[in-house]
Design an enzyme around this catalytic site. Structure first.
Site, mmCIF file in Angstrom:
data_model
loop_
_atom_site.group_PDB
_atom_site.id
_atom_site.type_symbol
_atom_site.label_atom_id
_atom_site.label_comp_id
_atom_site.label_asym_id
_atom_site.label_seq_id
_atom_site.Cartn_x
_atom_site.Cartn_y
_atom_site.Cartn_z
ATOM 1 C CG LEU A 121 -1.930 -1.078 1.400
ATOM 2 C CD1 LEU A 121 -2.698 -0.871 2.703
ATOM 3 C CD2 LEU A 121 -2.886 -1.121 0.221
ATOM 4 C CB CYS A 122 0.297 4.711 -1.057
ATOM 5 S SG CYS A 122 -1.238 5.287 -0.310
ATOM 6 C CB THR A 123 -0.132 3.530 4.497
ATOM 7 O OG1 THR A 123 -0.185 2.099 4.524
ATOM 8 C CG2 THR A 123 -1.463 4.072 4.029
#
Length: 466
Positions: A383-385
Site C-alpha cells: 500500500l502507499c501507507t
C-alpha cells in the site's frame, strides 16, 4: 545468543489445537505446504482449518461444562469471522450464534443454526433486525426500555411471543464493592463509565416487571458481556461474582429467577496476538478461565439465593483465532542507509487490526523455516501507507518469491478487510476433511468497483468557474 529460526519460534508458540508443522524447511498448514497452497490458489491467501475451528469449539464447551452443573451452550460470535462456511461448520457442530447486525443474523439463519440458541445484540437495533429475530425465534438482548417497547409491538404484529434477555452492565458501585476480590478493578473504571451497552441493576429493576407482564414477551434471563479488558484470571472471577450478585439483587427486587445467564465473550487465547502485555504466550488456559468464571458466578448467585440456571457463552476469537493463517509472497527487498524493507503482497487492508488495535501477529518465513536469521528487517505491505507488519524483525536471507505466514489470522481479519488503493481482497480456502477448498473467491477489479455508478454524461461534463 542467536535468534531462533522460524521452526524454533513456531515450536515455542504452539498451542494444543494448532495444526502447524515444518517439513523440509517449509511451513505446513493442516497437512499442506505453504508454497503449494499459494501455487494452487494464488497470493495472498487466507487458509482456514475446519479441524481447528471444531477442536476449539469443543474445548471451550468442555471447559465450562466441566464446572457448571446445568447445560452449557456455545453461541459462536460471528463478528470474528463471518465466512458462511465457518458459520455452517459451527452449526453442524451444535453451536448457536451471537449476531449484531441484520447481515450477521441472516448469515446465521441461512447456515442452519439452531435459532433457539441465537441472540441478537446491539444498543441501537433496527426494526428490521428485531422483526427477523422475532420471526425466526432468536433471542433479543434488551439494552434499554425502548427495546422492550419496540420488540413488543413487532411481536404483536407478527403474532408471536418474542424471547428476550435483559442485558446488564457493571457499574462503579459494583467496582467499589468488588475491589476486595479484584484490587486492579480501578483500571476498569473508565471502561465502565464510557461503555454504552447494558443496564444497571436499578434500570433493569424498572424494566423487568414490565417485561414479565407483557403478553408479547417471554423473559428467559440475563445477558452480560465484559469483553476483553484483561487476561488476569482475577478479573474474570471478579466480574463473574459481581454479575451473580447483581442477578441476586434483581431477584430480590423483582422476584424473577432466570432460566438462562449469558456471559458473552472475550475469553483470552493462549497465543496472545490481540492484547500483548508482557509475554506473548498466556500462561493461563481456557480450562482455568472456565473454572474461575463458573466458580465466581456460582458464588455470586448462591449469595443471592438464585438457583443455578442454564449457561450460555459467546466466544468468537477463542474459536476462530488460530484457525486461520494468512499466506503472502515476498516482492521487492530493499536496503538503504542501514535499513532493509521486505515488501509482501498482503497489507493492513487484510490485517487491519495491526493499525487500529495494535495486534502483534507472529510472522514466519514460511519457505525458509530452518534457516538462521541473519538480518533485521521491516516487513511492509503493498500500500502507499508506511504501516509496518513488523519492525526490526530477525529474519533469514529473503528474496522475491519467498512465502511468509501470519498466524492467528482467523479472527478480525477477513471481516475487517477493505480495498484501500483499489486492491482486491484475497481468496479464502478451508482445509476440510484433509483437502483445501475455496470458501471465498478472490476478488477482481470489477468487484472493487461493482457498487460504483458514473452518472450519464459525467465523463464529458465540465463545471464552469464561479
Amino acid at each position: 545468543m542467536t535468534d531462533a529460526t522460524g521452526a524454533e519460534l513456531l515450536n515455542s508458540l504452539l498451542t494444543p489445537t494448532d495444526r502447524l508443522s515444518v517439513e523440509e524447511g517449509e511451513l505446513v498448514v493442516d497437512g499442506h505446504k505453504a508454497s503449494e497452497l499459494l501455487a494452487e490458489f494464488g497470493s495472498p491467501l487466507f487458509v482456514l482449518s475446519a479441524g481447528v475451528f471444531v477442536d476449539n469449539l469443543r474445548r471451550i464447551r468442555s471447559a465450562f461444562s466441566a464446572n457448571w452443573p446445568e447445560p452449557v451452550s456455545v453461541l459462536y460470535a460471528i463478528k470474528t469471522n463471518n465466512n458462511l462456511a465457518v458459520r455452517a461448520l459451527m452449526s453442524a457442530n451444535g453451536a448457536g450464534g451471537d449476531a449484531f447486525s441484520e447481515g450477521e443474523l441472516d448469515a446465521t439463519i441461512r447456515t442452519g443454526t439452531d435459532m433457539s440458541k441465537v441472540v441478537i445484540n446491539g444498543s441501537d437495533k433496527s426494526d428490521g433486525v428485531i422483526r427477523t429475530a422475532v420471526r425466526h425465534g432468536a433471542c433479543i438482548n434488551f439494552d434499554c426500555a425502548e427495546d422492550a417497547e419496540r420488540t413488543s409491538a413487532i411481536a404483536a404484529a407478527e403474532g408471536v411471543r418474542a424471547r428476550v434477555l435483559v442485558r446488564l452492565r457493571l457499574t462503579l458501585d459494583d467496582a467499589d464493592a468488588g475491589s476486595e476480590d479484584y484490587p486492579a478493578v480501578e483500571k476498569l473504571r473508565n471502561y465502565l463509565v464510557r461503555d454504552q451497552v447494558g443496564l444497571s441493576a436499578e434500570s433493569a429493576a424498572e424494566i423487568v416487571p414490565r417485561v414479565l407482564k407483557d403478553p408479547n414477551l417471554e423473559l428467559i434471563g440475563y445477558h452480560f458481556h465484559q469483553g476483553r479488558q484483561s487476561r488476569e484470571l482475577a478479573h474474570f472471577q471478579w466480574w463473574a461474582k459481581s454479575l451473580g450478585r447483581t442477578v441476586g439483587r434483581l431477584a430480590d427486587l423483582t422476584g424473577f429467577q432466570p432460566q438462562v445467564i449469558d456471559t458473552g465473550g472475550g475469553y483470552p487465547r493462549q497465543r496472545d496476538t490481540e492484547m500483548l502485555v508482557g509475554e506473548r504466550m498466556n500462561p493461563l488456559t481456557i480450562e482455568e478461565y472456565g473454572a474461575g468464571i463458573c466458580e465466581g458466578l456460582i458464588a455470586g448467585l448462591t449469595e443471592g439465593g438464585v438457583p443455578i440456571p442454564e449457561l450460555w457463552i459467546e466466544p468468537g476469537r477463542f474459536i476462530s483465532g488460530n484457525s486461520g493463517v494468512l499466506l503472502a509472497t515476498v516482492g521487492t527487498v530493499k536496503s538503504d542507509q542501514g535499513s532493509t524493507w521486505v515488501n509482501v503482497d498482503a497489507s493492513i487492508n487484510n490485517l487491519p487490526r495491526v493499525d487500529n488495535r495494535s495486534f502483534k501477529y507472529v510472522l514466519l518465513p514460511a519457505t525458509r523455516m530452518d534457516e538462521q536469521p541473519t538480518d533485521r528487517v521491516n516487513v511492509v505491505g503493498a500500500l502507499c501507507t508506511g504501516a509496518h507488519f513488523a519492525s526490526d524483525l530477525a529474519f533469514p536471507p529473503t528474496e522475491r518469491g519467498d512465502a511468509v505466514a501470519f498466524l492467528d489470522a482467523g479472527m478480525y481479519a477477513e471481516v475487517g478487510q477493505n480495498q484501500y488503493n483499489a486492491v482486491p481482497r484475497p481468496a479464502t480456502v478451508m482445509v476440510l476433511d484433509g483437502e483445501p477448498v475455496v470458501v471465498k473467491r478472490r476478488e477482481t477489479l470489477d468487484d472493487v468497483f461493482a457498487a460504483h455508478q458514473v452518472p450519464e454524461g459525467l465523463k464529458n461534463h465540465s463545471l464552469s468557474a464561479r
